[in-house]
Write a protein that holds these residues in place. Sequence first.
Motif, PDB file in Angstrom:
ATOM      1  N   PRO A  83      14.914   3.492  10.807  1.00 27.73           N
ATOM      2  CA  PRO A  83      14.378   4.044   9.558  1.00 27.73           C
ATOM      3  C   PRO A  83      14.709   5.523   9.344  1.00 27.73           C
ATOM      4  O   PRO A  83      14.617   6.023   8.230  1.00 27.73           O
ATOM      5  CB  PRO A  83      12.874   3.853   9.675  1.00 27.73           C
ATOM      6  CG  PRO A  83      12.621   3.071  10.901  1.00 27.73           C
ATOM      7  CD  PRO A  83      13.883   2.976  11.683  1.00 27.73           C
ATOM      8  N   SER A  84      15.139   6.215  10.396  1.00 28.02           N
ATOM      9  CA  SER A  84      15.485   7.631  10.233  1.00 28.02           C
ATOM     10  C   SER A  84      16.870   7.818   9.604  1.00 28.02           C
ATOM     11  O   SER A  84      17.183   8.912   9.127  1.00 28.02           O
ATOM     12  CB  SER A  84      15.431   8.343  11.581  1.00 28.02           C
ATOM     13  OG  SER A  84      16.374   7.770  12.477  1.00 28.02           O
ATOM     14  N   ALA A  85      17.706   6.779   9.581  1.00 30.74           N
ATOM     15  CA  ALA A  85      19.035   6.888   8.959  1.00 30.74           C
ATOM     16  C   ALA A  85      18.842   7.148   7.472  1.00 30.74           C
ATOM     17  O   ALA A  85      18.100   6.443   6.797  1.00 30.74           O
ATOM     18  CB  ALA A  85      19.833   5.612   9.185  1.00 30.74           C
ATOM     19  N   ASN A  86      19.511   8.183   6.979  1.00 38.09           N
ATOM     20  CA  ASN A  86      19.295   8.572   5.588  1.00 38.09           C
ATOM     21  C   ASN A  86      20.530   9.229   4.995  1.00 38.09           C
ATOM     22  O   ASN A  86      21.484   9.545   5.695  1.00 38.09           O
ATOM     23  CB  ASN A  86      18.100   9.531   5.482  1.00 38.09           C
ATOM     24  CG  ASN A  86      18.384  10.869   6.135  1.00 38.09           C
ATOM     25  OD1 ASN A  86      19.228  10.977   7.021  1.00 38.09           O
ATOM     26  ND2 ASN A  86      17.674  11.889   5.717  1.00 38.09           N
ATOM     27  N   GLY A  87      20.491   9.424   3.689  1.00 37.15           N
ATOM     28  CA  GLY A  87      21.513  10.191   3.008  1.00 37.15           C
ATOM     29  C   GLY A  87      22.606   9.358   2.357  1.00 37.15           C
ATOM     30  O   GLY A  87      22.576   8.139   2.347  1.00 37.15           O
ATOM     31  N   PHE A  88      23.577  10.090   1.804  1.00 30.30           N
ATOM     32  CA  PHE A  88      24.664   9.453   1.067  1.00 30.30           C
ATOM     33  C   PHE A  88      26.004   9.743   1.729  1.00 30.30           C
ATOM     34  O   PHE A  88      26.180  10.737   2.424  1.00 30.30           O
ATOM     35  CB  PHE A  88      24.680   9.910  -0.399  1.00 30.30           C
ATOM     36  CG  PHE A  88      24.814  11.394  -0.591  1.00 30.30           C
ATOM     37  CD1 PHE A  88      26.065  12.001  -0.612  1.00 30.30           C
ATOM     38  CD2 PHE A  88      23.691  12.190  -0.766  1.00 30.30           C
ATOM     39  CE1 PHE A  88      26.195  13.379  -0.800  1.00 30.30           C
ATOM     40  CE2 PHE A  88      23.807  13.566  -0.951  1.00 30.30           C
ATOM     41  CZ  PHE A  88      25.065  14.151  -0.970  1.00 30.30           C
ATOM     42  N   GLU A  89      26.945   8.830   1.487  1.00 28.63           N
ATOM     43  CA  GLU A  89      28.298   8.968   2.016  1.00 28.63           C
ATOM     44  C   GLU A  89      29.262   8.248   1.085  1.00 28.63           C
ATOM     45  O   GLU A  89      28.862   7.412   0.278  1.00 28.63           O
ATOM     46  CB  GLU A  89      28.388   8.409   3.436  1.00 28.63           C
ATOM     47  CG  GLU A  89      28.005   6.959   3.573  1.00 28.63           C
ATOM     48  CD  GLU A  89      27.782   6.532   5.015  1.00 28.63           C
ATOM     49  OE1 GLU A  89      27.680   7.384   5.919  1.00 28.63           O
ATOM     50  OE2 GLU A  89      27.702   5.309   5.246  1.00 28.63           O
ATOM     51  N   VAL A  90      30.536   8.613   1.208  1.00 33.60           N
ATOM     52  CA  VAL A  90      31.578   7.971   0.415  1.00 33.60           C
ATOM     53  C   VAL A  90      32.674   7.506   1.366  1.00 33.60           C
ATOM     54  O   VAL A  90      33.184   8.290   2.166  1.00 33.60           O
ATOM     55  CB  VAL A  90      32.152   8.921  -0.656  1.00 33.60           C
ATOM     56  CG1 VAL A  90      33.186   8.196  -1.514  1.00 33.60           C
ATOM     57  CG2 VAL A  90      31.042   9.498  -1.526  1.00 33.60           C
ATOM     58  N   LEU A  91      33.017   6.229   1.275  1.00 35.34           N
ATOM     59  CA  LEU A  91      34.016   5.616   2.147  1.00 35.34           C
ATOM     60  C   LEU A  91      35.352   5.508   1.414  1.00 35.34           C
ATOM     61  O   LEU A  91      35.376   5.295   0.204  1.00 35.34           O
ATOM     62  CB  LEU A  91      33.561   4.216   2.577  1.00 35.34           C
ATOM     63  CG  LEU A  91      32.416   4.089   3.567  1.00 35.34           C
ATOM     64  CD1 LEU A  91      31.129   4.715   3.097  1.00 35.34           C
ATOM     65  CD2 LEU A  91      32.189   2.632   3.910  1.00 35.34           C
ATOM     66  N   TYR A  92      36.429   5.633   2.170  1.00 34.46           N
ATOM     67  CA  TYR A  92      37.772   5.503   1.605  1.00 34.46           C
ATOM     68  C   TYR A  92      38.710   4.961   2.673  1.00 34.46           C
ATOM     69  O   TYR A  92      38.406   5.008   3.861  1.00 34.46           O
ATOM     70  CB  TYR A  92      38.275   6.856   1.079  1.00 34.46           C
ATOM     71  CG  TYR A  92      38.533   7.869   2.171  1.00 34.46           C
ATOM     72  CD1 TYR A  92      39.812   8.052   2.693  1.00 34.46           C
ATOM     73  CD2 TYR A  92      37.486   8.624   2.705  1.00 34.46           C
ATOM     74  CE1 TYR A  92      40.033   8.952   3.728  1.00 34.46           C
ATOM     75  CE2 TYR A  92      37.712   9.535   3.724  1.00 34.46           C
ATOM     76  CZ  TYR A  92      38.993   9.687   4.229  1.00 34.46           C
ATOM     77  OH  TYR A  92      39.214  10.578   5.253  1.00 34.46           O
ATOM     78  N   PHE A  93      39.862   4.443   2.236  1.00 34.42           N
ATOM     79  CA  PHE A  93      40.861   3.934   3.178  1.00 34.42           C
ATOM     80  C   PHE A  93      41.663   5.121   3.719  1.00 34.42           C
ATOM     81  O   PHE A  93      42.175   5.926   2.944  1.00 34.42           O
ATOM     82  CB  PHE A  93      41.783   2.922   2.488  1.00 34.42           C
ATOM     83  CG  PHE A  93      42.673   2.191   3.442  1.00 34.42           C
ATOM     84  CD1 PHE A  93      42.137   1.269   4.335  1.00 34.42           C
ATOM     85  CD2 PHE A  93      44.042   2.424   3.475  1.00 34.42           C
ATOM     86  CE1 PHE A  93      42.946   0.584   5.224  1.00 34.42           C
ATOM     87  CE2 PHE A  93      44.854   1.747   4.360  1.00 34.42           C
ATOM     88  CZ  PHE A  93      44.311   0.827   5.242  1.00 34.42           C
TER      89      PHE A  93
END
Length: 173
Positions: free
Chosen positions: A89-99
């Motif tokens: 539950p502590s995992a948080n935030g935003f990210e952007v994935l790309y090849f």
Amino acid sequence: MKIALSHAHSQWFQGASGERNGTHLSEWPLSKGVNIILEDRLKQNGFEVAVVDPSESNYRKHLRRTIDEVNAFGADLAVECHFNGSAQPSANGFEVLYFPNSERGRSLALGVFDEMRRQIPLTPRGLVPKDNIAFLKHTKCASIIVEPCFLTNKEDFEFVQRIDAKELIASSI
């Protein structure tokens, strides 16, 4: 410019989910909501947009059709909006994935990530190169996957419940 938008998952496999105080949220309807706003904004700005949402109850067929439809559209860019989940539950935030082999994909991911840092009041996790995700690997155009938050994290869940959350996510993309 032609832009393909893809919903995360489908009505049969709705992806990550979270629950707080009796409210249940899942990835597919949230992704769909963001894409409705994003499609409208892109069209208003003169982009040709295709929303890809194949109705396949089999996950592999769904994924294959998604990629085939993006490629058949002849997209210059493709964006798939997801929402994260974690057993922690502590995992948080935003990210952007790309090849990782796509410089254009990385550039697009960086632009979206920078805009998310300006607009999304959550923890920025970073750009994530992924060479094992079919959507990133097999679309013929530059593509990214946007993960705006963790539905399993209390603060992220509260953010996505805000009335303006989908609007903020769409405008950052």
